[in-house]
Structure formats: structure tokens, C-alpha cells
Scaffold this motif. Structure first.
Motif, PDB file in Angstrom:
ATOM      1  N   ALA A 242      72.368  20.778 -15.470  1.00 22.91           N
ATOM      2  CA  ALA A 242      71.269  21.273 -14.628  1.00 22.91           C
ATOM      3  C   ALA A 242      71.557  20.862 -13.195  1.00 22.91           C
ATOM      4  N   GLU A 243      71.606  21.861 -12.295  1.00 23.23           N
ATOM      5  CA  GLU A 243      71.960  21.580 -10.901  1.00 23.23           C
ATOM      6  C   GLU A 243      70.998  22.284  -9.969  1.00 23.23           C
ATOM      7  N   ILE A 244      70.625  21.608  -8.897  1.00 18.68           N
ATOM      8  CA  ILE A 244      69.826  22.206  -7.832  1.00 18.68           C
ATOM      9  C   ILE A 244      70.516  21.919  -6.505  1.00 18.68           C
ATOM     10  N   ARG A 245      70.683  22.969  -5.704  1.00 19.87           N
ATOM     11  CA  ARG A 245      71.325  22.859  -4.397  1.00 19.87           C
ATOM     12  C   ARG A 245      70.348  23.399  -3.351  1.00 19.87           C
ATOM     13  N   ASP A 430      73.667  20.838   2.801  1.00 21.17           N
ATOM     14  CA  ASP A 430      73.015  21.043   1.511  1.00 21.17           C
ATOM     15  C   ASP A 430      72.874  19.719   0.786  1.00 21.17           C
ATOM     16  N   VAL A 431      71.776  19.564   0.086  1.00 23.50           N
ATOM     17  CA  VAL A 431      71.552  18.429  -0.815  1.00 23.50           C
ATOM     18  C   VAL A 431      71.750  18.933  -2.236  1.00 23.50           C
ATOM     19  N   VAL A 432      72.586  18.208  -3.018  1.00 20.65           N
ATOM     20  CA  VAL A 432      72.921  18.636  -4.365  1.00 20.65           C
ATOM     21  C   VAL A 432      72.546  17.530  -5.347  1.00 20.65           C
ATOM     22  N   TYR A 433      71.858  17.920  -6.411  1.00 23.91           N
ATOM     23  CA  TYR A 433      71.598  17.002  -7.524  1.00 23.91           C
ATOM     24  C   TYR A 433      72.024  17.719  -8.806  1.00 23.91           C
ATOM     25  N   ARG A 434      72.797  16.979  -9.642  1.00 23.51           N
ATOM     26  CA  ARG A 434      73.290  17.557 -10.878  1.00 23.51           C
ATOM     27  C   ARG A 434      73.188  16.522 -11.991  1.00 23.51           C
ATOM     28  N   ALA A 435      72.646  16.930 -13.116  1.00 23.50           N
ATOM     29  CA  ALA A 435      72.545  16.074 -14.311  1.00 23.50           C
ATOM     30  C   ALA A 435      73.244  16.774 -15.466  1.00 23.50           C
ATOM     31  N   THR A 436      74.092  16.000 -16.214  1.00 23.12           N
ATOM     32  CA  THR A 436      74.878  16.548 -17.314  1.00 23.12           C
ATOM     33  C   THR A 436      74.598  15.748 -18.575  1.00 23.12           C
ATOM     34  N   PHE A 437      74.170  16.425 -19.620  1.00 18.78           N
ATOM     35  CA  PHE A 437      73.945  15.803 -20.925  1.00 18.78           C
ATOM     36  C   PHE A 437      75.151  16.125 -21.803  1.00 18.78           C
ATOM     37  N   ASN A 438      75.873  15.064 -22.273  1.00 17.43           N
ATOM     38  CA  ASN A 438      77.121  15.242 -22.994  1.00 17.43           C
ATOM     39  C   ASN A 438      76.946  14.924 -24.478  1.00 17.43           C
ATOM     40  N   GLY A 439      77.805  15.588 -25.281  1.00 18.64           N
ATOM     41  CA  GLY A 439      77.844  15.334 -26.710  1.00 18.64           C
ATOM     42  C   GLY A 439      79.220  15.598 -27.261  1.00 18.64           C
ATOM     43  N   SER A 453      70.349  14.009 -27.892  1.00 17.78           N
ATOM     44  CA  SER A 453      69.810  12.649 -28.030  1.00 17.78           C
ATOM     45  C   SER A 453      69.645  11.965 -26.671  1.00 17.78           C
ATOM     46  N   GLY A 454      70.369  12.418 -25.661  1.00 15.54           N
ATOM     47  CA  GLY A 454      70.249  11.843 -24.333  1.00 15.54           C
ATOM     48  C   GLY A 454      70.946  10.518 -24.165  1.00 15.54           C
ATOM     49  N   ARG A 455      71.914  10.189 -25.000  1.00 15.84           N
ATOM     50  CA  ARG A 455      72.629   8.911 -24.898  1.00 15.84           C
ATOM     51  C   ARG A 455      73.665   8.937 -23.787  1.00 15.84           C
ATOM     52  N   PHE A 456      74.289  10.079 -23.562  1.00 15.70           N
ATOM     53  CA  PHE A 456      75.362  10.161 -22.563  1.00 15.70           C
ATOM     54  C   PHE A 456      74.949  11.173 -21.487  1.00 15.70           C
ATOM     55  N   VAL A 457      74.523  10.651 -20.359  1.00 16.60           N
ATOM     56  CA  VAL A 457      74.019  11.498 -19.264  1.00 16.60           C
ATOM     57  C   VAL A 457      74.763  11.140 -17.984  1.00 16.60           C
ATOM     58  N   ASP A 458      75.320  12.135 -17.344  1.00 15.66           N
ATOM     59  CA  ASP A 458      75.954  11.970 -16.031  1.00 15.66           C
ATOM     60  C   ASP A 458      74.985  12.477 -14.955  1.00 15.66           C
ATOM     61  N   GLN A 459      74.891  11.769 -13.832  1.00 12.38           N
ATOM     62  CA  GLN A 459      74.040  12.187 -12.719  1.00 12.38           C
ATOM     63  C   GLN A 459      74.880  12.148 -11.433  1.00 12.38           C
ATOM     64  N   PHE A 460      74.601  13.167 -10.601  1.00 13.56           N
ATOM     65  CA  PHE A 460      75.356  13.272  -9.357  1.00 13.56           C
ATOM     66  C   PHE A 460      74.412  13.683  -8.237  1.00 13.56           C
ATOM     67  N   VAL A 461      74.478  12.983  -7.135  1.00  8.67           N
ATOM     68  CA  VAL A 461      73.705  13.316  -5.927  1.00  8.67           C
ATOM     69  C   VAL A 461      74.668  13.341  -4.768  1.00  8.67           C
ATOM     70  N   GLY A 462      74.592  14.411  -3.954  1.00  8.93           N
ATOM     71  CA  GLY A 462      75.511  14.536  -2.835  1.00  8.93           C
ATOM     72  C   GLY A 462      74.912  15.325  -1.694  1.00  8.93           C
ATOM     73  N   VAL A 463      75.427  15.131  -0.504  1.00  7.29           N
ATOM     74  CA  VAL A 463      75.027  15.870   0.707  1.00  7.29           C
ATOM     75  C   VAL A 463      76.279  16.448   1.317  1.00  7.29           C
TER      76      VAL A 463
END
Length: 463
Positions: A242-245, A430-439, A453-463
Motif C-alpha cells: 500500500a503506497e501513497i504519494r 513529493d512525500v511517499v509512504y509505503r507499507a508492505t505485508f510479506n508472507g 498475520s501481519g508478522r512481517f511488515v516493511d515500512q518506508f517513508v521518503g521525501v
């Protein structure tokens, strides 16, 4: 048929030939086009307007209410002296009945009127059609080519508005790929054969603030045949991203995001008013052609009567040439007859030209110019005075004139384009936020269970 009558009919044909020559490099008319043109040149039968019952019948157009006028209250008296050529004979008879002429004067007119009726008959044609002003305007609206062409512009602008609004619709996307690699490796800890299959899909949505939201679900199958060091072989990877820019400067804001929609809507108003202006101009030209034909036809009885009177005067002077008439007077009378003949020829030509102009404005396939119709207008002009509120008319014109409405919206169009240009001159931040749920799993189901299950989540914030 005179040259003046041939010219309006030949101009559309020459224009069509030049158009086809410019666009197709030659005369490429097919049989269907030729048949369609020939079909338009064939006269058709239609229901004519019935003839009026009496010359002193009230005009078809009447005013409501009281108005100030210095003209006679009986409008029929006026039309009795300037009749249409079809009513000229009845008009001459009624004049002799209602006017207090002496017997000598009536005897003179009884010799003048027959010659006048003979000249009036020169404009008669075998095919006649009576048209009211409403019928003429209706035919012009139904058959005017420019109206048909301009009527598509508002519809095209509406489609462009829908196209601009589609930028905010949810967009679905999907991708499928397979990567099969076989390459040498420097160590046994690295597989030389790798077969990767990727399937992804998601949605993309543009928000009013200019932010772009993307949600993607990806499934990857990795197969390393003959490689014993992998715990899972093949392995399945599931990932939800899920990403929002959000732009902060360039492309930011509701005004910029909706600028294309506002542009298309403004253009739609401009095209609609341009179409309305085309309709107004077409109706004005058609109505002007109708009344020009009315006035040209009503000049015919007057000019014919004047010509007949001039000939009668010349005959009387010629009969007295041996008694008390001078040759100078005879020459003047002869010159007057020639001048009236020339004037009457011009009047007949104006009638023919007015008919052609009206037929050209109508452009009705049932009334081709080659059919030699005599157009007989039914409506009479209004002779009573009309009260007008000049200030109110100017106010309405400022509000409703298509040219002014187009000008005002053209200013809005320029203002929107100026805002777009200023926005595009800003730097892009631009402001970028991205969340990745891995399995990860030995099959797709286990990988998906671990992803949710939400055990492995990557998060990224950038400008």
C-alpha cells in the motif's frame, strides 16, 4: 434561366469539387455520392400551404395589447395598395370599387390594369409553393449544414468532460511474468537454475489533493531445480503493498487536480454558445431572406403598374403628335417607358435572386434550386408600431448574447491555464509512504496466511 440564377447553384458544386480535389488528390466521387446529389436535384411533392381566402384578410402575425402607431388601423388597406403578385388582379378590382374615381379615370385604369397584369404574369412559374415564415425557419434548422456541423461540438466537449473526470476513477491493473534463468555460478551455495513466476494486480486511485494511492497484491513462485540448500523448493512469496504519494508543490491541490475538468467544462460552454450563435445567425439570415423576398415581390405590381401607366401616357402623346404634342414631349415619354422597362427588369431579377437566396438558406432537398419553384410568402410584415424598452433590451443582450458569454468564459479559460502554468513552474517535492505485508510458504495458501498475520511488515517513508 439567367446567370444570376445559375451562379448560386454552381458555387456549392464547385466548392465540393475543390474540396475533394484537395483532400483526395483528384475527383474521387463514388456512385453513391453522385446518386445522392442527383436525388437532391429532383423535385418532390409536398403539402403546400393553402391560399388565403380574401385580400382583406388579417395578416397572420398580430400584436397583443395596445401600441402607439400613426398608421391606419385597417392594415388591409395598406396591403391593398402593395399586394403580392398573386393578389394583384383582385387588388386592382377592389381599388376601382372602393376609390371615388371619375368615369374618365376608371376608363384609363381599365386600360392600364390589363397591361400591368400581363407584366406581373412574367414572374409566374409552373411550380409554386407557399411558405410561412415558421415553415421556412423550421426547414432551415432541419437542413442547414453549418448547424449540423456545429451541433457536434457541444457533444464532443461533453465527452471530453467525462474523459477528464475519468482521471479520478479507480484504475485496475494486472501483470503476469515468468523469468527462467540458467547461468554458471562461482559457488555451490548459489543455484544455477532459477525459474520465477510473478503474478500481480491491484488498483490505483488519484485523490482530489493530487495524491496517488496504489494497492498491489503480488504472488511469486520461485523454483530452483537441483538445488539442495533451499529449505523451501519451490517457495511461494505473497506481498501486499500500500503506497501513497502526495505532491507538496507541483501538482498539489484541488484546483490543479480539477483543472482539466474545469477546462473541458468551460470549453463546453464556449462551444454551446458558439452553436447557439450559429443557430441565431442562420435564423436571422433565413428570416432576412424571407422578408427580402416579400418586399421584392410587392415591388412587382407597383413597377408593373408604373410601366403600364408610362406606356399609356406614351400612347396618348403619340396619338396627339399631329395636334398639340411636341416631339420633345414624345421623346421624354419614350425615354420614360424605356426607363420603367429597365426598372421592371431589375425588379424581376431581384425577385429571382431573392428566391435563390431563400432556397439556399433553407437548403431543403424537397425544394432544390434546379426545380424552378416560385416561392410565394404567406406572412405579411407587421405594420403597427412596437413599443421597445431599450435599456431592458441592452441588459438582456449583455446577459444572453453568445459572443459576450464566450468572451467571459474565454477569460476563465485563460485564468485556469495561467494557474496550471504557475503550478508547473514549482519544484517537484513529493512525500511517499509505503507499507508492505510479506508472507513466505511452501505453497500459496501458507504464504498468504503468513502475509495476513501481519508478522512481517516493511515500512518506508521518503521525501
Amino acid at each position: 434561366m439567367t446567370i444570376n440564377r445559375l451562379t448560386p447553384g454552381l458555387l456549392p458544386l464547385l466548392g465540393m469539387v475543390m474540396f475533394l480535389g484537395c483532400h483526395f488528390g483528384g475527383n474521387q466521387l463514388n456512385n453513391a455520392q453522385v446518386e445522392q446529389y442527383e436525388d437532391r436535384m429532383v423535385a418532390r411533392e409536398f403539402d403546400p400551404v393553402p391560399e388565403p381566402t380574401a385580400i382583406d384578410a388579417p395578416p397572420p402575425v398580430e400584436l397583443m395589447g395596445r401600441v402607439a402607431t400613426t398608421q391606419p388601423s385597417d392594415q388591409a388597406v395598406l396591403w391593398l395598395h402593395v399586394p403580392d403578385p398573386t393578389m394583384a388582379a383582385e387588388s386592382f378590382e377592389r381599388r376601382l370599387q372602393i376609390t371615388n374615381f371619375s368615369d374618365e379615370v376608371k376608363k384609363e385604369y381599365n386600360q392600364i390594369y390589363p397591361n400591368a397584369r400581363k407584366y406581373i404574369g412574367e414572374i409566374r412559374r409552373d411550380k409554386q409553393v407557399r411558405l410561412t415564415l415558421a415553415d421556412v425557419l423550421q426547414r432551415s434548422l432541419a437542413n442547414n449544414y453549418q448547424i449540423h456541423i456545429d451541433s457536434f461540438n457541444p457533444a464532443i466537449s461533453t465527452a471530453q468532460v467525462v474523459q477528464a473526470e475519468a482521471a479520478f476513477d479507480v484504475a485496475f491493473f494486472a501483470n503476469v511474468s515468468r523469468d527462467n534463468r540458467n547461468q554458471p555460478t562461482p559457488t555451490q551455495l548459489q543455484a544455477s537454475d532459477r525459474d520465477t513466476t510473478t503474478v500481480s494486480g491491484g488498483i490505483r486511485k488519484l485523490l482530489a489533493t493530487g495524491a496517488a494511492v496504489t494497492m498491489t497484491q503480488t504472488m511469486v513462485r520461485v523454483d530452483n531445480p537441483g538445488f539442495a540448500f533451499n529449505t523451501l523448493n519451490p517457495s511461494w512469496i505473497q506481498a501486499f503493498v500500500a503506497e501513497i504519494r502526495q505532491p507538496l508543490l507541483r501538482n498539489f491541490g484541488i484546483d490543479f487536480s480539477r483543472s482539466q475538468i474545469n477546462l473541458r467544462k468551460t470549453e463546453r460552454v464556449i462551444n454551446r454558445e458558439a452553436f447557439r450563435a450559429t443557430v441565431i445567425d442562420s435564423l436571422n439570415n433565413t428570416e432576412r431572406a424571407y422578408w427580402d423576398l416579400v418586399f421584392a415581390r410587392r415591388d412587382v405590381p407597383i413597377s408593373a403598374e408604373i410601366l403600364a401607366q408610362a406606356e399609356r401616357t406614351y400612347a396618348q402623346i403619340l396619338a396627339r403628335i399631329d395636334f398639340d404634342a411636341y416631339k420633345t414631349l414624345l421623346s421624354r415619354s419614350e425615354a420614360n417607358v424605356a426607363a420603367q422597362e429597365f426598372n421592371y427588369a431589375n425588379v424581376k431579377a431581384r425577385v429571382r435572386n431573392a428566391e435563390d437566396i431563400l432556397l439556399n438558406a433553407i437548403n431543403d432537398p424537397q425544394l432544390p434550386m434546379s426545380a424552378e419553384y416560385e416561392i410565394i410568402p404567406v406572412d405579411n410584415p407587421i405594420t403597427a408600431g412596437i413599443i421597445r424598452d431599450r435599456y431592458h433590451e441592452v441588459e438582456i443582450a449583455l446577459q444572453r448574447r453568445p459572443e459576450l458569454i464566450q468572451a467571459r468564459h474565454s477569460v476563465d479559460l485563460t485564468r485556469i491555464n495561467l494557474g496550471i502554468a504557475k503550478n508547473q513552474a514549482l519544484p517537484q517535492v513529493d512525500v511517499v509512504y509505503r507499507a508492505t505485508f510479506n508472507g513466505l510458504g511452501s505453497n500459496a495458501s501458507r504464504a498468504f496466511d503468513q502475509e495476513t498475520s501481519g508478522r512481517f511488515v516493511d515500512q518506508f517513508v521518503g521525501v
